[in-house]
Design a protein around this motif. Structure first.
Motif, PDB file in Angstrom:
ATOM      1  N   MET A  89       0.848  -1.195   0.000  1.00 53.10           N
ATOM      2  CA  MET A  89       0.000   0.000   0.000  1.00 53.10           C
ATOM      3  C   MET A  89       0.885   1.248   0.000  1.00 53.10           C
ATOM      4  SD  MET A  89      -1.296   0.538   3.930  1.00 53.10           S
ATOM      5  CE  MET A  89      -0.125   0.940   5.231  1.00 53.10           C
ATOM      6  N   LYS A  90       0.271   2.400  -0.295  1.00 53.41           N
ATOM      7  CA  LYS A  90       0.945   3.685  -0.230  1.00 53.41           C
ATOM      8  C   LYS A  90       0.749   4.293   1.158  1.00 53.41           C
ATOM      9  CE  LYS A  90       2.034   3.785  -4.662  1.00 53.41           C
ATOM     10  NZ  LYS A  90       3.440   3.679  -5.110  1.00 53.41           N
ATOM     11  N   ALA A  91       1.796   4.944   1.653  1.00 52.21           N
ATOM     12  CA  ALA A  91       1.723   5.584   2.967  1.00 52.21           C
ATOM     13  C   ALA A  91       2.704   6.750   3.016  1.00 52.21           C
ATOM     14  CB  ALA A  91       2.035   4.587   4.080  1.00 52.21           C
ATOM     15  N   THR A  92       2.397   7.723   3.867  1.00 54.62           N
ATOM     16  CA  THR A  92       3.266   8.883   4.046  1.00 54.62           C
ATOM     17  C   THR A  92       4.290   8.577   5.124  1.00 54.62           C
ATOM     18  OG1 THR A  92       1.420  10.336   3.473  1.00 54.62           O
ATOM     19  CG2 THR A  92       3.331  11.357   4.543  1.00 54.62           C
ATOM     20  N   ALA A  93       5.557   8.605   4.755  1.00 56.77           N
ATOM     21  CA  ALA A  93       6.630   8.251   5.687  1.00 56.77           C
ATOM     22  C   ALA A  93       7.516   9.454   5.956  1.00 56.77           C
ATOM     23  CB  ALA A  93       7.466   7.106   5.124  1.00 56.77           C
ATOM     24  N   TRP A  94       7.969   9.548   7.215  1.00 59.31           N
ATOM     25  CA  TRP A  94       8.932  10.586   7.597  1.00 59.31           C
ATOM     26  C   TRP A  94      10.311  10.152   7.134  1.00 59.31           C
ATOM     27  CZ3 TRP A  94      13.027  11.062  11.345  1.00 59.31           C
ATOM     28  CH2 TRP A  94      13.391  12.381  11.635  1.00 59.31           C
ATOM     29  N   MET A  95      10.980  11.038   6.402  1.00 59.72           N
ATOM     30  CA  MET A  95      12.274  10.688   5.817  1.00 59.72           C
ATOM     31  C   MET A  95      13.433  11.450   6.436  1.00 59.72           C
ATOM     32  SD  MET A  95      11.041   8.467   3.879  1.00 59.72           S
ATOM     33  CE  MET A  95      12.500   7.928   2.989  1.00 59.72           C
ATOM     34  N   GLY A  96      13.148  12.281   7.399  1.00 61.45           N
ATOM     35  CA  GLY A  96      14.150  13.141   8.006  1.00 61.45           C
ATOM     36  C   GLY A  96      13.559  14.510   8.214  1.00 61.45           C
ATOM     37  N   ARG A  97      14.297  15.378   8.870  1.00 60.01           N
ATOM     38  CA  ARG A  97      13.765  16.690   9.215  1.00 60.01           C
ATOM     39  C   ARG A  97      13.256  17.429   7.978  1.00 60.01           C
ATOM     40  NH1 ARG A  97      16.616  21.170  13.181  1.00 60.01           N
ATOM     41  NH2 ARG A  97      14.880  22.634  13.163  1.00 60.01           N
ATOM     42  N   ASP A  98      12.000  17.900   8.060  1.00 57.12           N
ATOM     43  CA  ASP A  98      11.333  18.660   6.999  1.00 57.12           C
ATOM     44  C   ASP A  98      11.209  17.862   5.715  1.00 57.12           C
ATOM     45  OD1 ASP A  98      11.155  20.785   8.759  1.00 57.12           O
ATOM     46  OD2 ASP A  98      12.937  21.789   7.991  1.00 57.12           O
ATOM     47  N   SER A  99      11.040  16.549   5.831  1.00 54.38           N
ATOM     48  CA  SER A  99      10.934  15.718   4.634  1.00 54.38           C
ATOM     49  C   SER A  99       9.993  14.546   4.877  1.00 54.38           C
ATOM     50  CB  SER A  99      12.313  15.197   4.222  1.00 54.38           C
ATOM     51  OG  SER A  99      12.214  14.331   3.112  1.00 54.38           O
ATOM     52  N   VAL A 100       8.968  14.438   4.038  1.00 54.61           N
ATOM     53  CA  VAL A 100       8.107  13.257   4.022  1.00 54.61           C
ATOM     54  C   VAL A 100       7.984  12.783   2.581  1.00 54.61           C
ATOM     55  CG1 VAL A 100       6.785  13.962   6.065  1.00 54.61           C
ATOM     56  CG2 VAL A 100       5.955  14.582   3.783  1.00 54.61           C
ATOM     57  N   LYS A 101       7.625  11.516   2.425  1.00 50.20           N
ATOM     58  CA  LYS A 101       7.505  10.942   1.090  1.00 50.20           C
ATOM     59  C   LYS A 101       6.445   9.854   1.118  1.00 50.20           C
ATOM     60  CE  LYS A 101      10.423   8.784  -2.500  1.00 50.20           C
ATOM     61  NZ  LYS A 101      11.798   8.283  -2.792  1.00 50.20           N
ATOM     62  N   VAL A 102       5.656   9.776   0.062  1.00 49.66           N
ATOM     63  CA  VAL A 102       4.695   8.684  -0.067  1.00 49.66           C
ATOM     64  C   VAL A 102       5.419   7.484  -0.662  1.00 49.66           C
ATOM     65  CG1 VAL A 102       2.550   7.920  -1.147  1.00 49.66           C
ATOM     66  CG2 VAL A 102       2.754  10.264  -0.293  1.00 49.66           C
ATOM     67  N   VAL A 103       5.422   6.390   0.094  1.00 53.11           N
ATOM     68  CA  VAL A 103       6.210   5.215  -0.271  1.00 53.11           C
ATOM     69  C   VAL A 103       5.336   3.965  -0.242  1.00 53.11           C
ATOM     70  CG1 VAL A 103       8.348   6.219   0.614  1.00 53.11           C
ATOM     71  CG2 VAL A 103       6.919   4.826   2.135  1.00 53.11           C
ATOM     72  N   ASP A 104       5.859   2.886  -0.790  1.00 43.86           N
ATOM     73  CA  ASP A 104       5.193   1.584  -0.712  1.00 43.86           C
ATOM     74  C   ASP A 104       5.625   0.872   0.566  1.00 43.86           C
ATOM     75  OD1 ASP A 104       3.710   1.401  -3.241  1.00 43.86           O
ATOM     76  OD2 ASP A 104       5.691   1.461  -4.175  1.00 43.86           O
ATOM     77  N   VAL A 105       4.646   0.375   1.315  1.00 41.79           N
ATOM     78  CA  VAL A 105       4.914  -0.359   2.552  1.00 41.79           C
ATOM     79  C   VAL A 105       3.995  -1.578   2.594  1.00 41.79           C
ATOM     80  CG1 VAL A 105       5.623   1.724   3.808  1.00 41.79           C
ATOM     81  CG2 VAL A 105       3.235   0.988   3.883  1.00 41.79           C
ATOM     82  N   PRO A 106       4.284  -2.562   3.438  1.00 43.22           N
ATOM     83  CA  PRO A 106       3.404  -3.730   3.539  1.00 43.22           C
ATOM     84  C   PRO A 106       2.015  -3.350   4.049  1.00 43.22           C
ATOM     85  CG  PRO A 106       5.562  -4.187   4.498  1.00 43.22           C
ATOM     86  CD  PRO A 106       5.521  -2.719   4.235  1.00 43.22           C
ATOM     87  N   ASP A 107       1.003  -4.057   3.563  1.00 43.00           N
ATOM     88  CA  ASP A 107      -0.352  -3.837   4.064  1.00 43.00           C
ATOM     89  C   ASP A 107      -0.430  -4.252   5.532  1.00 43.00           C
ATOM     90  OD1 ASP A 107      -1.001  -3.078   1.526  1.00 43.00           O
ATOM     91  OD2 ASP A 107      -2.206  -4.849   1.062  1.00 43.00           O
ATOM     92  N   PRO A 108      -1.226  -3.537   6.339  1.00 41.05           N
ATOM     93  CA  PRO A 108      -1.404  -3.967   7.734  1.00 41.05           C
ATOM     94  C   PRO A 108      -2.234  -5.240   7.816  1.00 41.05           C
ATOM     95  CG  PRO A 108      -2.888  -2.157   7.227  1.00 41.05           C
ATOM     96  CD  PRO A 108      -2.019  -2.335   6.017  1.00 41.05           C
ATOM     97  N   ARG A 109      -2.104  -5.930   8.918  1.00 36.42           N
ATOM     98  CA  ARG A 109      -2.875  -7.160   9.127  1.00 36.42           C
ATOM     99  C   ARG A 109      -3.312  -7.258  10.577  1.00 36.42           C
ATOM    100  NH1 ARG A 109       0.545 -10.999  11.392  1.00 36.42           N
ATOM    101  NH2 ARG A 109       2.776 -10.440  11.382  1.00 36.42           N
TER     102      ARG A 109
END
Length: 400
Positions: A1-21
């Protein structure tokens, strides 16, 4: 799935991550329809909240459709449309039994870390660092919801997402801030911060019977919302006392005294929190330098002003988020003038149903705080314009 991830100070990115279960019998999985960027998320974005790790999924304001439930969740079914409170609460511990859901004793698996900083641990919170549980947040396509038999509530079809989503955090938080003021007929309430929480605290103060509400901020477009949507009087502190070079409270304090015949507001709400701003250059530089060196973790301009401005014997209600330690706390004023301080992360589960009833009846429409709607893939853009207050941004909702 797509999710918004924190990548470091003042930086976020929408990335692919495993679906929750489902991981626990009391879990549910929700397919998210709407999620929001909160002012508290900006504290994470800027790197001021400890125990945040690169790749952590952000977001604690979300709603959507239940797609899976654990065997012990008997209040929800697949297909239910729900809004999810941001504190995660077990419903069984002493705190939950007393309605203090945001200090649940069982929902933070990293309680030992929090205890080293805070003495005792608050509840776990979605998408709010490993200090508060390390739970994946809701700025995503799906979310796992622990203790789903306690938190989420069903939303009627006639209530649109834009209204219901505000029940996840900002409306209950604003309402609790006003409720803690013990509002009586004739009271004057001052609110620091015209962001979503401050605006809804002002609206809630009106709902609870305040005669006058005064909102303090520095952005004209936010103050216009306070005046037009809430009927509040407003103070733009960057236009008040511009010649003042004394202690930072003087400009707003003088204006509030003029508006209240020298008495001060009956209660003051700090809806700003740890990244406060003030026009006094010396104090702002002092706090910024100490914060940058981690000698203090907050910039508590609003809190200091609220204490100094409140009438003697009044209430200071603190709903702006703080994470650690403040400097130059005016303890002498607080103690000698018999002030009362009430505070806390909102016990959202206590308020969702009553506030949903207010929405259904038309007593309040919290969606007026939303200025921007955009798809989840544009989350990084949403963070930037919210952080920089571009395009008259007050609240960003991400549609999934």
């Amino acid at each position: 799935m797509k999710a918004t991830a924190w990548m470091g100070r003042d930086s976020v990115k929408v990335v692919d991550v495993p679906d929750p279960r489902i991981m626990n019998a009391r879990d549910a999985v929700v397919k998210i329809s709407s999620t929001a960027i909160c002012g508290s998320d900006l504290h994470l974005y800027h790197g001021y909240i400890p125990a945040l790790r690169k790749g952590d999924i952000l977001g604690h304001e979300f709603m959507g459709e239940v797609v899976e439930v654990g065997p012990e969740v008997d209040n929800l079914a697949v297909g239910d449309r729900v809004v999810v409170p941001f504190p995660i609460a077990c419903g069984n511990c002493a705190s939950c039994q007393q309605g203090r859901y945001s200090v649940c004793e069982n929902s933070n698996p990293n309680a030992g870390v929090a205890e080293k900083i805070m003495g005792h641990s608050p509840a776990g919170i979605f998408g709010y660092s490993h200090l508060l549980g390390g739970y994946a947040g809701g700025q995503a396509e799906y979310a796992r919801v622990p203790f789903a038999d306690v938190g989420p509530i069903k939303v009627p079809d006639e209530v649109p997402d834009d209204q219901a989503l505000m029940l996840a955090d900002v409306l209950p938080t604003g309402y609790m801030g006003a409720e803690m003021c013990d509002i009586k007929p004739g009271d004057v309430i001052a609110v620091w911060g015209a962001g979503p929480v401050g605006l809804l605290a002002a609206a809630s103060a009106r709902l609870l019977g305040a005669e006058r509400v005064i909102v303090i901020d520095r952005y004209p477009y936010r103050l216009r919302l306070a005046a037009e949507q809430v009927g509040a009087e407003t103070i733009n502190y960057e236009q008040v006392g511009a010649e003042t070079i004394n202690y930072e409270q003087l400009d707003v304090l003088d204006e509030l005294n003029q508006l209240t015949a020298g008495r001060g507001p009956d209660a003051c709400i700090d809806a700003v929190g740890l990244e406060g701003h003030h026009g006094n250059a010396a104090m702002y530089a002092y706090d910024r330098v100490k914060q940058a060196g981690r000698l203090e973790t907050e910039r508590p301009f609003a809190l200091r002003q609220a204490i100094m401005a409140c009438r003697s014997g009044g209430v200071v209600s603190v709903i702006g988020a703080y994470g650690g330690f403040v400097d130059k706390f005016p303890m002498g004023a607080f103690m000698n003038r018999s002030l009362i301080m009430r505070t806390g992360q909102c016990h959202v589960q206590r308020y969702t149903r009553p506030l949903l009833e207010h929405i259904v009846r038309g007593d309040i429409d919290p969606s007026f705080v939303i200025s921007h709607r955009m798809p989840l893939k544009d989350a990084a853009k949403g963070y930037r314009i919210f952080q920089k207050k571009q395009d008259d941004c007050t609240k960003v909702v991400l549609k999934v």
